[in-house]
Design a protein around this motif. Structure first.
Motif, mmCIF file in Angstrom:
data_model
loop_
_atom_site.group_PDB
_atom_site.id
_atom_site.type_symbol
_atom_site.label_atom_id
_atom_site.label_comp_id
_atom_site.label_asym_id
_atom_site.label_seq_id
_atom_site.Cartn_x
_atom_site.Cartn_y
_atom_site.Cartn_z
ATOM 1 N N PHE A 56 0.824 -1.199 0.000
ATOM 2 C CA PHE A 56 0.000 0.000 0.000
ATOM 3 C C PHE A 56 0.861 1.252 0.000
ATOM 4 O O PHE A 56 0.679 2.158 -0.828
ATOM 5 C CB PHE A 56 -0.927 0.007 1.217
ATOM 6 N N ALA A 57 1.814 1.341 0.941
ATOM 7 C CA ALA A 57 2.606 2.565 1.064
ATOM 8 C C ALA A 57 3.495 2.805 -0.138
ATOM 9 O O ALA A 57 3.695 3.950 -0.553
ATOM 10 C CB ALA A 57 3.448 2.498 2.347
ATOM 11 N N GLN A 58 4.039 1.750 -0.730
ATOM 12 C CA GLN A 58 5.010 1.914 -1.806
ATOM 13 C C GLN A 58 4.378 1.977 -3.184
ATOM 14 O O GLN A 58 4.968 2.553 -4.110
ATOM 15 C CB GLN A 58 6.021 0.744 -1.759
ATOM 16 N N VAL A 59 3.203 1.395 -3.346
ATOM 17 C CA VAL A 59 2.599 1.306 -4.681
ATOM 18 C C VAL A 59 1.239 1.995 -4.753
ATOM 19 O O VAL A 59 1.004 2.820 -5.642
ATOM 20 C CB VAL A 59 2.454 -0.172 -5.116
ATOM 21 N N ILE A 60 0.347 1.685 -3.812
ATOM 22 C CA ILE A 60 -1.036 2.175 -3.904
ATOM 23 C C ILE A 60 -1.151 3.644 -3.541
ATOM 24 O O ILE A 60 -1.712 4.448 -4.304
ATOM 25 C CB ILE A 60 -1.965 1.327 -3.015
ATOM 26 N N GLN A 61 -0.620 4.037 -2.380
ATOM 27 C CA GLN A 61 -0.767 5.433 -1.967
ATOM 28 C C GLN A 61 -0.133 6.405 -2.963
ATOM 29 O O GLN A 61 -0.711 7.470 -3.221
ATOM 30 C CB GLN A 61 -0.178 5.651 -0.571
ATOM 31 N N PRO A 62 1.019 6.093 -3.566
ATOM 32 C CA PRO A 62 1.540 7.022 -4.586
ATOM 33 C C PRO A 62 0.594 7.229 -5.769
ATOM 34 O O PRO A 62 0.501 8.347 -6.294
ATOM 35 C CB PRO A 62 2.843 6.355 -5.030
ATOM 36 N N ILE A 63 -0.128 6.186 -6.189
ATOM 37 C CA ILE A 63 -1.117 6.368 -7.261
ATOM 38 C C ILE A 63 -2.259 7.248 -6.772
ATOM 39 O O ILE A 63 -2.716 8.163 -7.469
ATOM 40 C CB ILE A 63 -1.661 5.009 -7.742
ATOM 41 N N LEU A 64 -2.721 6.995 -5.552
ATOM 42 C CA LEU A 64 -3.787 7.821 -4.988
ATOM 43 C C LEU A 64 -3.347 9.277 -4.893
ATOM 44 O O LEU A 64 -4.124 10.193 -5.199
ATOM 45 C CB LEU A 64 -4.176 7.299 -3.603
ATOM 46 N N ASP A 65 -2.110 9.505 -4.487
ATOM 47 C CA ASP A 65 -1.609 10.872 -4.351
ATOM 48 C C ASP A 65 -1.642 11.609 -5.684
ATOM 49 O O ASP A 65 -2.039 12.774 -5.766
ATOM 50 C CB ASP A 65 -0.176 10.863 -3.811
ATOM 51 N N ARG A 66 -1.217 10.929 -6.738
ATOM 52 C CA ARG A 66 -1.110 11.585 -8.048
ATOM 53 C C ARG A 66 -2.460 11.765 -8.722
ATOM 54 O O ARG A 66 -2.647 12.711 -9.496
ATOM 55 C CB ARG A 66 -0.186 10.778 -8.963
#
Length: 785
Positions: free
Chosen positions: A51-61
């Motif tokens: 989640f922290a390394q892959v999912i949240q960065p997509i959500l952020d962008r």
């Protein structure tokens, strides 16, 4: 590749059709809903994406650019896993019509678990039903449905967005809950997520879809680094001294720093923390005191001030960095703890106390309180800019579009008589925000009278000071002690948002404020510490109306430095068309003006402009110049950017308030600049009818390097060689049709297939070149023209 993509879209359409048929039968198909399903994150299988390394960065962008903070549509926050688990609400935070204060709904504060949010009328966006198969997670998960809707109905690839989508800030959010998603999909097929922007790439969508199908697995974030936690322990010890003096100071510090993103000067990772009130002392788990405002009663006998990690993505619109260091601790100890004064009792938390920081903190030295705020003046003013009050046109039409702010110097000859006035007349300075539920008309009349009485009292003090041959000259202005670049600030208003930066940015503005301690403190308590974003219409309206007084007080302080013969003319130029009584309010009414003649030396008849130039010269040694295009832009761009910044007049009215200008140079680099339209007003003293006050023939343009403003309205991209053509095109704007042609040539519109690539590039460069202030930008105000 095209065939594969087409097949994928067909699958999406079939899934959407199946979901429509399932609709209200979610419970029948997948079992009853379990509100506790996402009370805590559950780790997924070995193959699950991190989640922290892959999912949240997509959500952020792609998601956080619209779904963060209080103004997130449907209160859906994508800034953390807990935000996704909380879900969404049909009740908006910002409501200027409610008659009674609303219950607060702050993530991590007003509820701890998803099931508790369900009791507060938040609905799930993830599948909470008993059946947790990929099919169930696709069909009953609103987040998956909305992402799939965009894949099935992609955006047009040019022009403006159609489909009946409303992009206005005051639009009514749909917020489909549960089976309402069926009707939403049928009625607004173009309203998939990201709303009004290009869909996710195939890779991004596949990654998020798989994660949602797996049940949105996650693990708790790691604890901050050991060195950072060591600093936390040191500062918690400092903030939780047992003496009455220590407790009163810590309350004062908390009420000024509760919005801060705290970091430590020796932390190379720059991890961010928040200062909170807790019912538990250091060494025990934090139990946050969830009062509506930081000034409200904690409901416990002893308050402890704790430092907790920031768990959400940093977004520019709320990011207020504040550094703690050993030097700062020693300085505060000298000002507040070791200074020779005593505290015999701690103040209470009544509404009267909340409305009057001058009586609440009367025991603390005025000079120390002023230093606390003044030495980080940008942060102090930023609370007004980025705090909860600052959203929407009505909250901001109290200020001009660009003005400079300087400060009165701390001075014993002023501090001592000022302390006496504050002690004697503290009741005159109480604010109309003691309660979250407030009447409208009667309190306003009462506080108008109190303000005038305070200004009369202050005028008497000033007359006594200047009567003792204290010169009314530029030595009254704080010079930053020769090293502090907080000595001068520029405030920009962007219609329904605002920004504050260090330095005297742009050409000489029409107005300026000179702020002293009582004014600075009242701005903070009126619009930050005392302000309740969930308060009723009376609370919000009185806050806005009282700010008129504070603006006028800052302007009065500036006017006092002008020759007596030019003070009224300058004031009247700022309040064109206003009544005599309104214009007199700048002087606080009869008996409040300063009769002493200014001892600033003037050479021309335009004393206002000359005074601003002299202030700029006085503060030159500490003036922040990082937004000066003549110094910071690449040499080849300085002259054409100067020509662009020189545009003024009616053509600018067709530009948006804030635009990011991306210039590609021959060496392969891209440079970001911000275009800020300064909309001229005849007066900003009117609560309603702002359009009547506009003076487009006086509009100006400020051009600065980097990103200023959290809410860009447009992106323009061009080669450096095209900059003169863009400048000429702006000069020739005469209508909305002209702007449409302009946007067609220069703008990276919502429909542009390269929109996300441009956005990613801007954010990456923002973080690289403005690392301390950078955060995810907000796209809720992007134009559709």
């Amino acid at each position: 590749m095209l065939i594969k993509r087409t097949l994928w879209l067909i699958v999406i359409l079939l899934l959407a059709a199946c979901a429509t048929l399932a609709g209200a039968n979610f419970d029948k198909l997948f079992g009853p809903s379990d509100p506790k399903r996402f009370d805590a994150p559950v780790a997924g299988p070995e193959s699950a994406s991190s989640f922290a390394q892959v999912i949240q960065p997509i959500l952020d962008r792609r998601c956080v650019v619209c779904h963060a903070c209080n103004d997130a549509p449907c209160q859906f926050k994508a800034t953390s896993w807990e935000g996704l688990a909380r879900g969404a609400s049909k009740t908006p935070v910002y409501d200027a019509t409610r008659l009674l204060a609303a219950p607060p709904s702050r993530l991590y504060v007003d509820a701890d678990k998803a099931s508790e949010w369900r009791a507060l009328d938040f609905f799930a966006v993830l599948n909470e039903h008993q059946v947790q198969t990929p099919e169930a997670n696709r069909t009953a998960g609103l987040m998956h449905r909305l992402l799939a809707l965009k894949q099935a109905h992609p955006m047009p690839t040019e022009g403006v967005v159609g489909g009946g989508l409303d992009f206005s800030l005051e639009r009514t959010a749909s917020c489909p809950a549960g089976a309402e998603i069926d009707t939403y999909e049928r009625n607004t097929p173009m309203a998939g997520m990201p709303f009004g922007l290009p869909g996710l790439s195939a890779a991004e969508h596949d990654t998020l879809a798989r994660w949602l199908e797996q049940g949105a697995p996650a693990v708790l974030p790691p604890a901050p680094s050991a060195p950072a936690m060591q600093r936390v322990a040191q500062w918690e010890l400092f903030f939780n001294g047992d003496s009455l003096k220590a407790q009163l100071f810590s309350r004062y510090a908390y009420e000024h720093l509760f919005l801060a993103h705290i970091y430590f000067d020796d932390d190379p990772q720059r991890q961010y923390f928040k200062l909170v009130r807790s019912a538990t002392p250091p060494g025990q788990p934090v139990r946050i005191i969830a009062s509506r405002r930081p000034v409200d009663s904690p409901g416990v006998d002893r308050v402890y001030y704790r430092i907790v990690p920031e768990r959400e993505t940093i977004v520019a619109k709320t990011h207020m960095p504040y550094v703690l260091s050993a030097n700062r601790m020693a300085h505060w100890r000298d000002l507040f703890l070791d200074a020779p004064y005593s505290v015999t009792r701690l103040p209470g938390y009544s509404a009267q106390d909340a409305a009057n920081p001058f009586s609440t903190f009367a025991a603390l030295p005025v000079s120390a309180r002023y230093r606390f705020m003044l030495e980080e003046a940008e942060f102090t003013i930023m609370g007004f800019i980025k705090g909860p009050v600052c959203r929407g046109q009505m909250a901001l039409d109290v200020i001009h579009d660009r003005f400079w702010v300087v400060f009165l110097a701390p001075e014993k000859r002023f501090d001592e008589p000022l302390s006496a006035v504050l002690a004697r007349d503290a009741n005159l300075l109480r604010l109309p925000t003691g309660s979250s539920n407030t009447d409208m008309v009667v309190p306003w009349l009462e506080y108008a009278h109190l303000e005038n009485e305070y200004l009369k009292s202050r005028a008497q003090v000033l007359a006594g000071v200047f009567g003792k041959r204290v010169k009314l000259d530029l030595n009254l202005i704080w010079d930053g002690d020769g090293r502090n670049d907080n000595a001068a600030l520029t405030i920009f208003r962007h219609y329904d948002s605002a920004s504050v930066v260090k330095g005297m940015v742009g050409d000489t503005p029409r107005t300026a404020w000179v702020i002293g301690y009582p004014l600075l403190e009242r701005i903070h308590y009126l619009l930050v510490a005392d302000y309740d974003v969930y308060g009723n219409i009376g609370h919000q309206l009185n806050s806005r109306m009282y700010m008129d007084f504070l603006r006028m007080e800052g302007e009065f302080n500036f006017i006092t430095l002008l020759p007596r013969a030019q003070r009224e003319a300058t004031r009247d130029a700022w309040y064109r068309g206003d009544s005599v009584s309104t214009r007199e309010q700048v002087y606080g009414g009869a008996g409040t003006t300063v009769s002493a003649e200014s001892e600033v030396r003037y050479q021309t008849t335009d004393a206002r402009r000359e005074l601003m130039d002299q202030l700029k010269t006085r503060l030159a040694p500490v003036l922040d110049r990082h937004l000066d295009i003549a110094l910071q832009a690449p040499p080849a761009l300085r002259a054409p950017l100067g020509d662009l910044a020189a545009i003024n007049g009616t053509s600018l009215q067709w530009l948006p308030e804030v635009a990011l200008l991306l210039i590609d140079t021959p060496d392969g680099a891209t440079n970001t600049f911000t275009l800020l339209r300064n909309t001229a007003h005849a007066s900003v003293s009117h609560l309603l009818g702002e359009r009547r006050e506009l003076r487009p023939e006086e509009d100006t343009l400020t051009v600065v390097p980097g990103v200023v403003g959290s809410y860009p309205n447009a992106f323009y991209r061009l080669d450096a060689s095209q900059l003169p053509a863009l400048t000429e095109a702006i000069r020739r704007l005469r209508s909305e049709k002209d702007y449409e042609a302009f946007a067609q040539r220069w703008a990276v519109r919502r429909t542009n297939p390269k929109f996300w690539a441009v956005s990613d590039d801007v954010l990456a460069r923002y973080r690289r070149t403005q690392s301390l202030e950078a955060g995810v930008l907000d796209y809720n105000r992007l134009e559709n023209r």
